[in-house]
Scaffold this motif. Structure first.
Motif, PDB file in Angstrom:
ATOM      1  N   TYR A  41       0.858  -1.194   0.000  1.00 47.87           N
ATOM      2  CA  TYR A  41       0.000   0.000   0.000  1.00 47.87           C
ATOM      3  C   TYR A  41       0.888   1.237   0.000  1.00 47.87           C
ATOM      4  CZ  TYR A  41      -3.581  -3.240   1.779  1.00 47.87           C
ATOM      5  OH  TYR A  41      -4.442  -4.296   1.942  1.00 47.87           O
ATOM      6  N   GLU A  42       0.545   2.173  -0.850  1.00 48.85           N
ATOM      7  CA  GLU A  42       1.179   3.480  -0.721  1.00 48.85           C
ATOM      8  C   GLU A  42       0.543   4.108   0.511  1.00 48.85           C
ATOM      9  OE1 GLU A  42       0.743   6.017  -4.118  1.00 48.85           O
ATOM     10  OE2 GLU A  42       1.355   4.446  -5.507  1.00 48.85           O
ATOM     11  N   PRO A  43       1.332   4.512   1.502  1.00 49.75           N
ATOM     12  CA  PRO A  43       0.713   5.105   2.691  1.00 49.75           C
ATOM     13  C   PRO A  43      -0.224   6.263   2.329  1.00 49.75           C
ATOM     14  CG  PRO A  43       3.004   4.624   3.116  1.00 49.75           C
ATOM     15  CD  PRO A  43       2.786   4.362   1.659  1.00 49.75           C
ATOM     16  N   SER A  44      -1.396   6.257   2.965  1.00 49.86           N
ATOM     17  CA  SER A  44      -2.451   7.237   2.664  1.00 49.86           C
ATOM     18  C   SER A  44      -2.896   7.947   3.916  1.00 49.86           C
ATOM     19  CB  SER A  44      -3.715   6.513   2.203  1.00 49.86           C
ATOM     20  OG  SER A  44      -3.634   6.091   0.912  1.00 49.86           O
ATOM     21  N   LEU A  72       4.523  -1.441   3.439  1.00 53.11           N
ATOM     22  CA  LEU A  72       4.145  -0.026   3.507  1.00 53.11           C
ATOM     23  C   LEU A  72       5.107   0.667   2.549  1.00 53.11           C
ATOM     24  CD1 LEU A  72       3.816  -0.118   7.365  1.00 53.11           C
ATOM     25  CD2 LEU A  72       1.919   0.051   5.746  1.00 53.11           C
ATOM     26  N   ALA A  73       4.597   0.908   1.344  1.00 55.83           N
ATOM     27  CA  ALA A  73       5.463   1.272   0.221  1.00 55.83           C
ATOM     28  C   ALA A  73       5.761   2.767   0.219  1.00 55.83           C
ATOM     29  CB  ALA A  73       4.814   0.808  -1.079  1.00 55.83           C
ATOM     30  N   ASP A  74       6.638   3.158   1.150  1.00 58.96           N
ATOM     31  CA  ASP A  74       6.915   4.600   1.289  1.00 58.96           C
ATOM     32  C   ASP A  74       7.622   5.192   0.069  1.00 58.96           C
ATOM     33  OD1 ASP A  74       9.173   3.153   1.983  1.00 58.96           O
ATOM     34  OD2 ASP A  74       9.729   4.387   3.710  1.00 58.96           O
ATOM     35  N   TYR A  75       8.639   4.477  -0.445  1.00 54.74           N
ATOM     36  CA  TYR A  75       9.309   5.011  -1.635  1.00 54.74           C
ATOM     37  C   TYR A  75       8.364   5.083  -2.830  1.00 54.74           C
ATOM     38  CZ  TYR A  75      14.159   6.069  -0.615  1.00 54.74           C
ATOM     39  OH  TYR A  75      15.296   6.665  -0.160  1.00 54.74           O
ATOM     40  N   HIS A  76       7.526   4.068  -2.958  1.00 56.57           N
ATOM     41  CA  HIS A  76       6.569   4.094  -4.075  1.00 56.57           C
ATOM     42  C   HIS A  76       5.652   5.302  -3.978  1.00 56.57           C
ATOM     43  CE1 HIS A  76       7.836  -0.105  -4.654  1.00 56.57           C
ATOM     44  NE2 HIS A  76       7.422   0.068  -5.890  1.00 56.57           N
ATOM     45  N   LEU A 112       8.464  -1.615   6.009  1.00 58.33           N
ATOM     46  CA  LEU A 112       8.579  -0.316   5.355  1.00 58.33           C
ATOM     47  C   LEU A 112       9.536  -0.475   4.162  1.00 58.33           C
ATOM     48  CD1 LEU A 112       7.474   2.520   6.028  1.00 58.33           C
ATOM     49  CD2 LEU A 112       9.609   2.958   7.263  1.00 58.33           C
ATOM     50  N   GLY A 113       9.067  -0.080   2.974  1.00 55.02           N
ATOM     51  CA  GLY A 113       9.858  -0.298   1.759  1.00 55.02           C
ATOM     52  C   GLY A 113      11.284   0.213   1.865  1.00 55.02           C
ATOM     53  N   GLY A 177      -3.630  -7.823  -4.997  1.00 55.48           N
ATOM     54  CA  GLY A 177      -3.833  -6.402  -5.289  1.00 55.48           C
ATOM     55  C   GLY A 177      -5.178  -6.197  -5.945  1.00 55.48           C
ATOM     56  N   GLY A 178      -5.608  -4.956  -5.981  1.00 52.50           N
ATOM     57  CA  GLY A 178      -6.807  -4.626  -6.738  1.00 52.50           C
ATOM     58  C   GLY A 178      -6.507  -4.808  -8.225  1.00 52.50           C
ATOM     59  N   MET A 179      -7.560  -4.806  -9.014  1.00 46.65           N
ATOM     60  CA  MET A 179      -7.452  -5.093 -10.444  1.00 46.65           C
ATOM     61  C   MET A 179      -6.472  -4.155 -11.168  1.00 46.65           C
ATOM     62  SD  MET A 179      -8.555  -7.468 -12.241  1.00 46.65           S
ATOM     63  CE  MET A 179      -8.790  -7.840 -13.966  1.00 46.65           C
ATOM     64  N   GLU A 180      -6.253  -2.948 -10.636  1.00 44.01           N
ATOM     65  CA  GLU A 180      -5.358  -2.009 -11.342  1.00 44.01           C
ATOM     66  C   GLU A 180      -3.880  -2.399 -11.206  1.00 44.01           C
ATOM     67  OE1 GLU A 180      -6.038  -1.681  -8.307  1.00 44.01           O
ATOM     68  OE2 GLU A 180      -5.128   0.024  -7.304  1.00 44.01           O
ATOM     69  N   GLN A 181      -3.595  -3.372 -10.338  1.00 39.77           N
ATOM     70  CA  GLN A 181      -2.208  -3.841 -10.175  1.00 39.77           C
ATOM     71  C   GLN A 181      -1.859  -4.914 -11.207  1.00 39.77           C
ATOM     72  OE1 GLN A 181      -0.386  -2.200  -7.801  1.00 39.77           O
ATOM     73  NE2 GLN A 181      -2.291  -1.109  -7.384  1.00 39.77           N
ATOM     74  N   ARG A 182      -2.861  -5.325 -11.981  1.00 41.13           N
ATOM     75  CA  ARG A 182      -2.717  -6.470 -12.872  1.00 41.13           C
ATOM     76  C   ARG A 182      -1.516  -6.372 -13.819  1.00 41.13           C
ATOM     77  NH1 ARG A 182      -4.489  -9.309 -17.459  1.00 41.13           N
ATOM     78  NH2 ARG A 182      -5.491 -11.206 -16.714  1.00 41.13           N
TER      79      ARG A 182
END
Ligand SMILES: Nc1ncnc2c1ncn2[C@@H]1O[C@H](COP(=O)(O)OP(=O)(O)OP(=O)(O)O)[C@@H](O)[C@H]1O
Ligand SMILES: N[C@@H](Cc1ccc(O)cc1)C(=O)O
Length: 321
Positions: A41-44, A72-76, A112-113, A177-182
């Protein structure tokens, strides 16, 4: 794990759009005692019902014997324009609490990424992957993920490559992942074997539209219901949500019932005053049929969905307080 493999596969698949491939999932479950499932997840700023759909799937995966790792994909997030690393790390801490609050077991690993994404070994693999991935493919994989459509930066093509390399470092057997990660997942399935690694099983869950009917519920768009919204806020947001009569396509209220409530409870109780036909119970087919026919009114559906959301998120809200 008392349940047999076919039963475990059934639990894994429930509510997903696709598992690539079911055969590989079966093999993983047969061969490995504690296979690893991961999601990033990109932290939100907020964790919302859309995220919760994926967390519920993680709970299923834990139930059937997967070890779960949450990145927790901080760099992403940073590469995707979500702000400074400091600010993102604060959000990551809060997000971790939210995910725990949703019921993930104590042995869930949160990573944490940035704790591994700058090592020499990681960078080396990233360069190797960059040599065998076309620019067009990397860009395409980001179509539904990038925030910067107007003036794309190089960061946009580093992002998916890092996501693929993460899978090596986290020892992933299954990527959720959700479908957009496909498209990123497909890139991983194609290129990891070329680098000498196994491709993970990929599992995709449906995307929830925003409460305004917008393409995707998103914390940056203000069209979300957060898992820690108080009951009265949930009721108000649901009441104001886009929910056209007799229409199920792109209808976020129907989707919340279909993707979150029904997979959990199997049936939904709709409460109605006697003069409007009284209470009734619906399974998925019943929900779709009754809504399309107009016999189930948006208002009655909204009331039911609000109460279920309040019930589902009650433990999380208590934990976060
Ligand atoms: N609206 C949604 N419906 C279903 N799944 C979602 C939704 N939003 C995010 N997810 C899932 O959560 C995972 C992590 O997404 P992430 O938090 O990075 O998304 P995001 O688009 O940056 O969220 P936001 O815009 O709300 O901050 C992905 O697998 C994604 O599919
Ligand atoms: N790409 C994911 C975040 C993510 C980042 C790195 C990963 O390894 C996995 C997932 C998203 O859109 O939000």
């Amino acid at each position: 794990m008392g349940v047999n493999i076919e039963e475990r596969i059934k639990i894994a698949k429930k509510g997903t759009i696709e598992v690539i491939t079911e055969e590989e999932l079966r093999e993983t479950l047969q061969k490995k005692k504690e296979p690893v499932a991961y999601i990033g997840y990109e932290p939100s700023g907020k964790i919302h019902v859309g995220h919760a759909i994926t967390v519920m799937k993680l709970l299923d995966l834990q139930r059937i014997g997967f070890k779960v790792k949450v990145l927790l994909a901080d760099y992403h997030a940073h590469l995707n324009g979500k702000g400074s690393m400091e600010k993102i790390e604060e959000m990551a801490e809060y997000n971790k609490r939210c995910f725990k609050a949703l019921g993930l077991s104590d042995d869930t690993e949160f990573i944490l990424g940035s704790t591994f994404q700058t090592t020499g070994e990681y960078t080396h693999k990233l360069y190797e992957l960059s040599l065998i991935t076309t620019l067009a493919r990397a860009k395409r994989s980001m179509a539904q993920i990038t925030r910067e459509a107007e003036n794309p930066k190089v960061a946009e093509v580093i992002y998916p490559l890092m996501q693929v390399i993460d899978m090596i470092f986290l020892g992933v057997d299954l990527a959720l992942g959700g479908m957009e990660q496909r498209k990123i997942h497909m890139l991983a399935r194609e290129n990891l074997p070329r680098l000498g690694y196994n491709a993970p099983v990929c599992m995709h869950t449906p995307l929830l539209h925003g409460t305004d009917g917008g393409e995707k519920m998103s914390s940056s768009k203000g069209n979300f219901i957060a898992i820690d919204d108080p009951p009265e806020v949930i009721r108000e947001k649901v009441e104001k949500s886009y929910c056209p009569m007799k229409e199920i396509k792109g209808n976020p209220i129907i989707e919340m019932a279909e993707y979150l409530i029904l997979p959990r409870y199997g049936k939904m109780l709709i409460k109605r005053p006697e003069k409007f036909g009284g209470d009734f119970e619906l399974d998925r087919e019943g929900l779709i049929r009754e809504y399309l026919s107009g016999r189930l009114h948006p208002l009655d559906l909204k009331n039911a969905v609000s109460e279920y959301l309040i019930k589902i998120f009650e433990p999380a809200r208590a934990y976060l307080e």
